[in-house]
Design an enzyme around this catalytic site. Structure first.
Site, PDB file in Angstrom:
ATOM      1  N   TYR A   1       4.231  20.566 -56.676  1.00 49.76           N
ATOM      2  CA  TYR A   1       2.572  22.007 -57.580  1.00 49.76           C
ATOM      3  C   TYR A   1       1.286  22.042 -56.340  1.00 49.76           C
ATOM      4  O   TYR A   1       1.343  20.422 -56.486  1.00 49.76           O
ATOM      5  CB  TYR A   1       2.714  21.067 -58.511  1.00 49.76           C
ATOM      6  CG  TYR A   1       2.764  22.893 -59.484  1.00 49.76           C
ATOM      7  CD1 TYR A   1       1.711  24.006 -59.343  1.00 49.76           C
ATOM      8  CD2 TYR A   1       4.045  22.772 -60.814  1.00 49.76           C
ATOM      9  CE1 TYR A   1       2.672  24.963 -60.996  1.00 49.76           C
ATOM     10  CE2 TYR A   1       4.442  23.507 -61.330  1.00 49.76           C
ATOM     11  CZ  TYR A   1       3.778  24.953 -60.934  1.00 49.76           C
ATOM     12  OH  TYR A   1       4.024  25.763 -62.280  1.00 49.76           O
TER      13      TYR A   1
ATOM     14  N   GLU B   1      -1.836  22.977 -57.422  1.00 51.35           N
ATOM     15  CA  GLU B   1      -3.534  23.802 -58.134  1.00 51.35           C
ATOM     16  C   GLU B   1      -4.765  22.928 -57.579  1.00 51.35           C
ATOM     17  O   GLU B   1      -4.124  22.168 -57.570  1.00 51.35           O
ATOM     18  CB  GLU B   1      -3.553  23.910 -59.391  1.00 51.35           C
ATOM     19  CG  GLU B   1      -2.122  25.203 -59.933  1.00 51.35           C
ATOM     20  CD  GLU B   1      -2.047  25.477 -61.617  1.00 51.35           C
ATOM     21  OE1 GLU B   1      -2.796  24.904 -62.434  1.00 51.35           O
ATOM     22  OE2 GLU B   1      -0.703  25.960 -61.988  1.00 51.35           O
TER      23      GLU B   1
ATOM     24  N   ASP C   1     -10.161  45.111 -47.661  1.00 53.30           N
ATOM     25  CA  ASP C   1      -8.689  45.257 -47.617  1.00 53.30           C
ATOM     26  C   ASP C   1      -8.099  45.503 -45.725  1.00 53.30           C
ATOM     27  O   ASP C   1      -7.441  46.375 -45.824  1.00 53.30           O
ATOM     28  CB  ASP C   1      -8.585  46.277 -48.164  1.00 53.30           C
ATOM     29  CG  ASP C   1      -6.617  45.953 -49.035  1.00 53.30           C
ATOM     30  OD1 ASP C   1      -5.994  45.093 -47.459  1.00 53.30           O
ATOM     31  OD2 ASP C   1      -5.278  46.108 -49.076  1.00 53.30           O
TER      32      ASP C   1
ATOM     33  N   THR D   1      -2.905  40.864 -45.857  1.00 45.83           N
ATOM     34  CA  THR D   1      -1.848  40.307 -46.140  1.00 45.83           C
ATOM     35  C   THR D   1      -1.478  40.095 -44.713  1.00 45.83           C
ATOM     36  O   THR D   1      -1.658  40.316 -43.865  1.00 45.83           O
ATOM     37  CB  THR D   1      -0.511  41.019 -46.664  1.00 45.83           C
ATOM     38  OG1 THR D   1      -0.616  42.093 -45.042  1.00 45.83           O
ATOM     39  CG2 THR D   1      -0.422  41.802 -47.618  1.00 45.83           C
TER      40      THR D   1
ATOM     41  N   LYS E   1       2.438  41.837 -42.074  1.00 50.13           N
ATOM     42  CA  LYS E   1       2.684  43.330 -41.491  1.00 50.13           C
ATOM     43  C   LYS E   1       2.706  42.998 -39.680  1.00 50.13           C
ATOM     44  O   LYS E   1       2.454  42.350 -39.520  1.00 50.13           O
ATOM     45  CB  LYS E   1       1.388  43.866 -42.206  1.00 50.13           C
ATOM     46  CG  LYS E   1       1.732  44.106 -43.768  1.00 50.13           C
ATOM     47  CD  LYS E   1       0.499  45.905 -44.084  1.00 50.13           C
ATOM     48  CE  LYS E   1       1.069  45.685 -45.634  1.00 50.13           C
ATOM     49  NZ  LYS E   1       0.696  44.901 -46.762  1.00 50.13           N
TER      50      LYS E   1
HETATM   51  N1  DSN Z   1       3.133  47.915 -49.586  1.00 51.99           N
HETATM   52  C1  DSN Z   1       2.718  48.220 -48.461  1.00 51.99           C
HETATM   53  C2  DSN Z   1       2.809  49.001 -47.545  1.00 51.99           C
HETATM   54  O1  DSN Z   1       3.578  49.714 -47.352  1.00 51.99           O
HETATM   55  O2  DSN Z   1       1.825  49.934 -46.730  1.00 51.99           O
HETATM   56  C3  DSN Z   1       1.295  47.871 -49.554  1.00 51.99           C
HETATM   57  O3  DSN Z   1       0.695  46.991 -50.301  1.00 51.99           O
END
Ligand code: DSN
Length: 478
Positions: free
Chosen positions: A64, A66, A241, A270, A273
């Site tokens: 943990y 935090e 984003d 994220t 990707k």
């Molecule tokens: N799920 C992702 C996508 O496929 O674009 C974005 O949240």
């Protein structure tokens, strides 16, 4: 890395898992086999490196932590501090940001952290100042009630879902839509492109607290300099984003006006990707919002995942290597080759092409819904996902589009020649699939007819295409 080291690592791990629950070990092995065999064109997926994958399976998972580096609510976090600080350092260097917060577990979490950092900065802090108190616990009941109402009464302007925006940018089914009064900007119906004059007009009329840019299905670059000017003209905080295209920013394919980091007040992403890291999220910002962003846990996040932050550090270190820029450029070259291959075969593409990692097909020209096309392609070994197109007549479930992206196949090593072959396979499946009917004879938006021999033949060609580009060539599970 040698074939032996990676094979031994994964084989040993599976052996240990198999001794406890063999079905899990089998499923892990089956997942690798499936990924090796399919033509993965999901624009938001990739293949993380063996080093990144292995970094997630260890003792950090038990801790943990935090709080933030050096300021935890738990004792014994010195090693977590090391990896969290490393991940943040790599992120700052890679993106040229002054602050990086690497704890978000996902993209939605990163966006929630950003929204609440902005709300805290723009709404909560002035209210505390006005009441002459340091923190919310010191407010009177009446002032607290008024602040909560004010926090829940703010406006956001983001890209509409059917133009390629994301659910977390203020849409009602998502918590962001329940938090904010949201309006959308779309794209020009004639070109499919963002019309910045219309965005400026919408901002002037709506006067949002937050202007959001970023997308999950828009196949073009966004001019973040212009978007920032629009945000400034109405006093909005500009948030980007960049989840989908973070790898293209990291690899310096998107620079100048198209790099969000110098233009936005706050950037979320994220890490799994086009950036090719572990599943997770991240927030970048300047000093003005840094303290508020660092309150993400425990404000909206559960305890950070130290094993994933460690993997983020590894993946970000990989993205800082010179060959990542070459990878990022090849992602775009491949997407453009795929788009050209499809256009040559008569496929309709939203905006007529791409300048990023994704291509959005309007499959209504084939007489199909997105759902029918997605399933027919899957039968043929081609993994994609259906997606709405602008002004979609089939709604968000059935859709009229197929979104395809090249980060994963580019990691595997496929190049522009293979993209043309891929375009041929996609066109073959779509042109030979016809819509099916419901039991009562009415047209179905889900059922379809595809000769299994065609699906089989395309599947074999896809396997042949992939054979020259083995996935995880250093990993042999035996
Ligand atoms: N799920 C992702 C996508 O496929 O674009 C974005 O949240």
């Amino acid at each position: 890395m040698s074939r032996n080291a990676e094979s031994t690592a994964f084989r040993s791990a599976l052996e240990v898992i198999r001794a406890v629950e063999p079905r899990v070990a089998d499923a892990i092995g089956a997942e690798l086999a499936d990924q090796r065999e399919s033509l993965k064109l999901i624009a938001s997926e990739n293949y993380a490196s063996p080093a990144t994958l292995l970094t997630m399976g260890n003792w950090f998972s038990d801790k943990y932590a935090e709080g933030t580096v050096g300021r935890r609510f738990y004792a014994g976090c010195q090693n977590v501090d090391t990896v969290e600080a490393l991940a943040a350092e790599h992120a700052k260097e890679l993106f040229g940001a002054s602050h990086a917060y690497v704890q978000p577990h996902s993209g939605i979490d990163a966006n929630l952290v950003a929204f609440w950092a902005i709300l805290a900065d723009r709404v909560e802090s002035p209210a505390l100042k006005k009441a002459q108190v340091r923190q919310v616990n010191d407010l009177t009941e009446a002032d607290w009630f008024a602040l909560r109402r004010e926090l829940g009464d703010q406006r956001m302007l983001g890209m509409s879902l059917d133009a390629g925006g994301h659910l977390t940018h203020g849409f009602r089914p998502n918590i962001s839509g329940k938090m904010f009064d949201q309006r959308s900007y779309g794209t020009d119906p004639a070109t499919g492109l963002i019309d910045y004059d219309r965005v400026a007009e919408a901002a002037r009329e709506f006067r949002p607290l937050i202007l959001v840019a970023g997308y999950s299905a828009y196949p073009r670059k966004v001019n973040f300099r212009i978007m920032r000017e629009i945000a400034d003209s109405v006093g909005a905080t500009f948030m980007v984003d960049m989840a989908h295209f973070a790898g293209l920013v990291a690899g310096k394919v998107f620079t100048g006006d198209f790099d969000p980091v110098p233009h936005a007040h706050i950037v979320t992403t994220t890490t799994h990707k086009s950036l090719r890291g572990p599943r997770g999220g991240m927030v970048l910002c300047g000093p003005e919002l840094a303290d508020q962003v660092d309150r993400g846990c425990p404000m909206v996040l559960g305890g950070p995942l130290p094993h994933v932050m460690a993997a983020k550090a590894v993946a970000l270190a990989e993205a800082r290597r010179p060959d990542f820029a070459d990878y990022a450029q090849r992602i775009v070259d491949n997407a453009q080759a795929l788009a050209e291959g499809l256009l040559r075969r008569g496929t309709t593409l939203v905006t007529g092409g791409t300048d990023n990692h994704l291509v959005l097909l309007d499959v209504s020209g084939y007489g199909l819904t997105g759902r029918q096309a997605e399933q027919a392609l899957l039968d043929s070994g081609i993994v994609t996902n259906r997606n709405a197109v602008p002004q979609d007549r089939n709604g968000a479930w059935y859709t009229s589009g197929i979104r395809i992206g090249t980060p994963a196949l580019t990691t595997r090593g496929l190049g522009t020649a293979e993209m043309d072959a891929t375009a041929e396979l996609i066109h073959t499946v779509l042109s030979q699939t016809t819509p099916g009917a419901n039991a009562d004879g009415t047209p179905s938006k889900a059922k379809y007819v595809l000769d299994p021999a065609v699906a089989d033949s395309v599947g074999k060609q896809a396997t042949d295409l992939l054979a020259g580009f083995p996935l995880y060539p250093t990993v042999d599970l035996g």
